[in-house]
Design an enzyme around this catalytic site. Structure first.
Site, short mmCIF file in Angstrom:
data_model
loop_
_atom_site.label_atom_id
_atom_site.label_comp_id
_atom_site.label_asym_id
_atom_site.label_seq_id
_atom_site.Cartn_x
_atom_site.Cartn_y
_atom_site.Cartn_z
N ASN A 1 27.43 72.33 18.92
CA ASN A 1 26.64 73.56 18.29
C ASN A 1 27.17 74.44 17.67
O ASN A 1 26.63 75.21 16.87
CB ASN A 1 25.66 74.01 19.42
CG ASN A 1 26.56 74.61 20.64
OD1 ASN A 1 27.68 74.21 20.92
ND2 ASN A 1 26.03 75.63 21.27
N LYS B 1 39.93 68.13 21.06
CA LYS B 1 39.03 66.80 20.83
C LYS B 1 37.97 66.88 19.83
O LYS B 1 37.17 68.07 20.20
CB LYS B 1 38.55 66.26 21.96
CG LYS B 1 37.70 64.88 21.83
CD LYS B 1 36.91 64.35 22.79
CE LYS B 1 35.40 64.99 22.83
NZ LYS B 1 34.94 64.46 21.73
N ASP C 1 34.42 67.11 18.16
CA ASP C 1 33.16 66.52 18.55
C ASP C 1 32.59 65.48 17.53
O ASP C 1 32.75 65.68 16.51
CB ASP C 1 32.16 67.76 18.61
CG ASP C 1 30.72 67.04 19.26
OD1 ASP C 1 30.84 66.96 20.39
OD2 ASP C 1 29.80 66.82 18.46
N GLU D 1 33.05 77.11 30.36
CA GLU D 1 31.72 77.62 29.77
C GLU D 1 30.88 76.72 29.81
O GLU D 1 30.85 75.72 28.78
CB GLU D 1 31.91 78.70 28.65
CG GLU D 1 30.74 79.43 28.45
CD GLU D 1 30.56 80.22 27.16
OE1 GLU D 1 29.77 79.63 25.98
OE2 GLU D 1 31.29 81.17 26.92
N LEU D 2 29.82 76.92 30.84
CA LEU D 2 28.73 75.75 30.95
C LEU D 2 27.49 76.14 30.61
O LEU D 2 27.04 76.83 29.62
CB LEU D 2 28.89 75.13 32.39
CG LEU D 2 30.44 75.09 32.96
CD1 LEU D 2 30.56 74.51 34.36
CD2 LEU D 2 30.95 73.73 31.84
N GLU E 1 17.68 74.04 31.55
CA GLU E 1 17.97 74.40 30.19
C GLU E 1 17.47 73.69 29.08
O GLU E 1 17.69 72.42 29.02
CB GLU E 1 19.63 74.43 30.01
CG GLU E 1 20.02 75.04 28.82
CD GLU E 1 21.68 75.14 28.66
OE1 GLU E 1 22.13 76.05 28.12
OE2 GLU E 1 22.20 73.96 29.36
#
EC number: 1.2.1.79
Length: 519
Positions: free
Chosen positions: A152, A175, A177, A248-249, A380
Site C-alpha cells: 500500500n 523483500k 512486495d 507495525e500491524l 479492519e
C-alpha cells in the site's frame, strides 16, 4: 511510464531466476512486467553478500553515511514524477497520494541525514563510583537488517524503514512486495547513484509465505509492516532465533469529535483521514464517534464532502481517490458493506463497486447504524469505508474508541487543546492527533510512531526509529584496579554498606518529605 529497457535495468538488481510472476495494474487489469522470483535457497547467499559489505560500510564515519542520505533525498526530488508514475501504475493510488508518499521519504532521508549522528552519538552516564569509574554508552549496528513492507505504501514504508537502518551502519535485505517491486527497485537504483555501495542494500522478490521464513533465518533484525496475523507468525520465528523485530500491524483507528469541535474542519479532516489511498492505510480512520450535540451537522457535512470526491484512474491531480490495489481488497470492502446493510446499517453515500471506472474501484462509503454483530464494526476493512456513531459524552467516546484489539492511531477534534490532550492521554493508541486525522503525527519525524496492543511493537521515526537497528554497548573505565588483597575485602564491604545505607536514607527523605518535593 518506463520503457522496456528501463524496466529490465530495474529487474537486473534482483537475483537471477528461471521463475517469473506478473501482478496486474489496478487501473486497467493489464499485466505488469514479469518479475524474477528469488529462489528460497538463494536468500542465504544474497544475505552473505550484504554481510560482507556491511563491515566496510559501518567503518565509514556517520557523516559519510549522512551525505549519502542527503544526496538520495535530492535524487528523489529530481525523480518525483517518475516515482509517482510507478506507484500509480503498480498500486492504483491517486496522484496526490503518490506525491505525498515521495515527500514523506524525502523528509525521512533529510531528517536522518541531519540527526543520525546525534541519535547514535556515544553518551556518558554516571559510573558506579563517580570520579573513579566512567561509563559510556555507544550504539553498534545489528549487522544485517531485513525489511518486509506492504504494497500500500511501496516507497514510504519500504524505503523509509531502510534509510535509518543504513545510516546506523547496517546492511539491508529487503523483500519487494509482489504487487509493487518496481517502485522499491527504482528507489534502490537512486540510492546507489547517491553513493550507497551496491552490495549494502540487497533486494529479493517472491511470495512472503516462501521468502519470509528464509529472510528471518538470514538476518540479525527484522522490520515488518503488515497484518497482525502475519506479524504474530514473524514474531514467533524471530523469538525462536532470539533476534529483535519491530512490527507495525493492523488498526481499526477511531476519531472522536467533541461537542465543541469545529465541525467543518473535523469533516474535512475525516474525509482526508478515511479516504486517502482509497482507505488502504494502516493509520487511516475507520470509525468516528461524534457527540450528539454536533452529530447531525457533522454527518451532513461528512456525507456531502464524501459524495463530492472525484474518483478515477487519472495520472493527474484532478482525482481525489484512486483504485483499490487488489481483488482481495475490493472483495473485503464489498463484503463488509453488504454484511452491514443486511444487518440493518444505512449507506448514506457510496456503497458500490465501480467497474465502469476500472476493475478494482469502489465508491467512498459512509455508514450509520453499525452495530457489534457486523463485521465492519471491529474488523479492519482497509478500504474506503467509515462508520459514524453518535455518543453522549467524551467518556463514552473514549470507551468505544478503546474497544477492540488494536491501538495504532487515533484522532480527536476539539477547540479546547487542553481537553484534546486529556482525551488523547486516555486513548489507547501509539499516536493520537488532536485536530488532525493522521498527517501531523507521521510528519513529525522526530517523534516515534508505532502500535499498542495487537497493532504491533517497536517504533519508526525519531531516535527510536534508528536506535532499534543498533545494539547499545556499555564501556566502563576506572582509574584503579578492583582486585584488592583479601585483607581489605571485609573493611571495603563494610564501608560500602555504610555508604549504601546513607544513600538510601537521603533518597528516601527526598522522595517522602514534601518540602524536598516542592523545592
Amino acid at each position: 511510464m518506463l520503457n522496456a529497457t528501463a524496466v529490465d535495468a530495474l529487474l537486473a538488481q534482483l537475483p537471477a531466476s528461471t521463475e517469473f510472476s506478473c501482478a496486474s495494474a489496478p487501473f486497467t487489469g493489464e499485466p505488469l512486467p514479469a518479475v524474477p522470483q528469488t529462489p528460497v535457497e538463494s536468500v542465504e547467499s544474497v544475505a552473505a553478500v550484504g554481510r560482507a559489505a556491511q563491515r566496510q560500510w559501518a567503518a565509514r564515519p556517520v557523516r559519510d553515511r549522512q551525505a549519502v542520505a542527503a544526496r538520495f533525498a535530492r535524487l528523489l526530488v529530481e525523480h518525483h514524477d517518475r516515482l509517482c508514475d510507478l506507484m500509480q501504475w503498480e498500486t492504483g493510488k491517486a496522484r496526490i497520494h503518490a506525491a505525498v508518499e515521495v515527500q514523506g521519504v524525502v523528509a525521512t532521508a533529510l531528517h536522518y541525514a541531519a540527526h543520525s549522528a546525534g541519535y547514535l552519538g556515544e553518551r556518558r552516564v554516571r559510573g558506579a563510583v563517580p570520579g573513579l569509574v566512567r561509563a559510556r554508552v555507544g550504539y553498534r549496528p545489528k549487522g544485517l537488517v531485513g525489511v518486509i513492507a506492504p504494497w500500500n505504501y511501496p516507497l514510504f514504508l519500504a524505503v523509509g524503514d531502510v534509510i535509518p537502518a543504513l545510516l546506523a551502519g547496517n546492511a539491508v535485505l529487503s523483500k519487494a512486495d509482489s504487487q509493487a517491486p518496481l517502485t522499491l527497485l527504482y528507489a534502490r537504483q537512486l540510492a546507489v547513484r547517491a553513493g550507497l555501495p551496491d552490495p549494502v542494500w540487497q533486494v529479493v522478490a517472491g511470495p512472503g509465505r516462501l521468502l519470509g521464513p528464509a529472510l528471518v533465518e538470514a538476518v540479525d533484525y527484522l522490520s515488518f509492516t503488515g497484518s497482525t496475523a502475519t506479524g504474530r507468525e514473524i514474531a514467533r520465528r524471530c523469538a525462536d532465533r532470539l533476534i529483535g523485530a519491530s512490527l507495525e500491524l493492523g488498526g481499526k483507528n477511531p476519531m472522536i469529535v467533541c461537542a465543541d469541535a469545529d465541525v467543518t474542519a473535523a469533516a474535512r479532516g475525516a474525509v482526508q483521514a478515511v479516504f486517502s489511498n482509497a482507505g488502504q492505510m494502516c493509520i487511516g480512520i475507520e470509525r468516528i464517534y461524534v457527540h450528539e450535540k454536533v452529530f447531525e451537522r457533522f454527518l451532513a457535512e461528512l456525507t456531502d464532502r464524501t459524495a463530492r470526491l472525484r474518483v478515477g484512474a487519472g495520472y493527474g491531480y484532478d482525482v481525489d481517490m484512486g483504485s483499490l490495489t487488489s481483488l482481495r481488497q475490493l472483495e473485503a470492502t464489498e463484503k463488509h458493506v453488504a454484511d452491514a446493510v443486511s444487518k440493518g446499517a444505512t449507506v448514506l453515500t457510496g456503497g458500490r463497486a465501480r467497474p465502469d471506472l476500472g476493475p478494482l474501484f469502489h465508491e467512498p462509503t459512509v455508514l450509520t447504524g453499525v452495530t457489534a454483530e457486523m463485521a465492519v464494526y471491529a474488523e479492519e476493512t482497509f478500504g474506503p469505508v467509515v462508520s459514524v456513531h453518535r455518543v453522549a459524552s467524551d467518556a463514552e467516546a473514549v470507551r468505544l474508541a478503546n474497544a477492540g484489539e488494536y491501538g495504532l492511531s487515533a484522532s480527536v477534534w476539539t477547540r479546547d487543546l487542553r481537553r484534546g490532550r486529556r482525551i488523547a492521554a486516555e486513548v489507547v493508541a501509539g499516536s493520537v492527533n488532536v485536530n488532525d486525522g493522521y498527517l501531523s503525527a507521521i510528519a513529525s519525524l522526530g517523534a516515534p510512531m508505532g502500535g499498542m496492543r495487537t497493532s504491533g511493537s517497536g517504533r519508526r521515526h525519531g531516535r527510536e526509529g534508528i536506535v532499534r537497528y543498533t545494539e547499545p554497548q556499555t564501556v566502563t573505565t576506572q582509574r584503579v584496579a578492583t582486585a584488592y588483597p583479601d585483607r581489605f575485602r571485609g573493611p571495603l564491604l563494610r564501608a560500602m554498606n555504610a555508604c549504601t545505607r546513607a544513600l538510601v536514607a537521603v533518597r528516601h527523605r527526598r522522595i517522602h518529605d514534601p518540602r524536598e518535593i516542592h523545592t
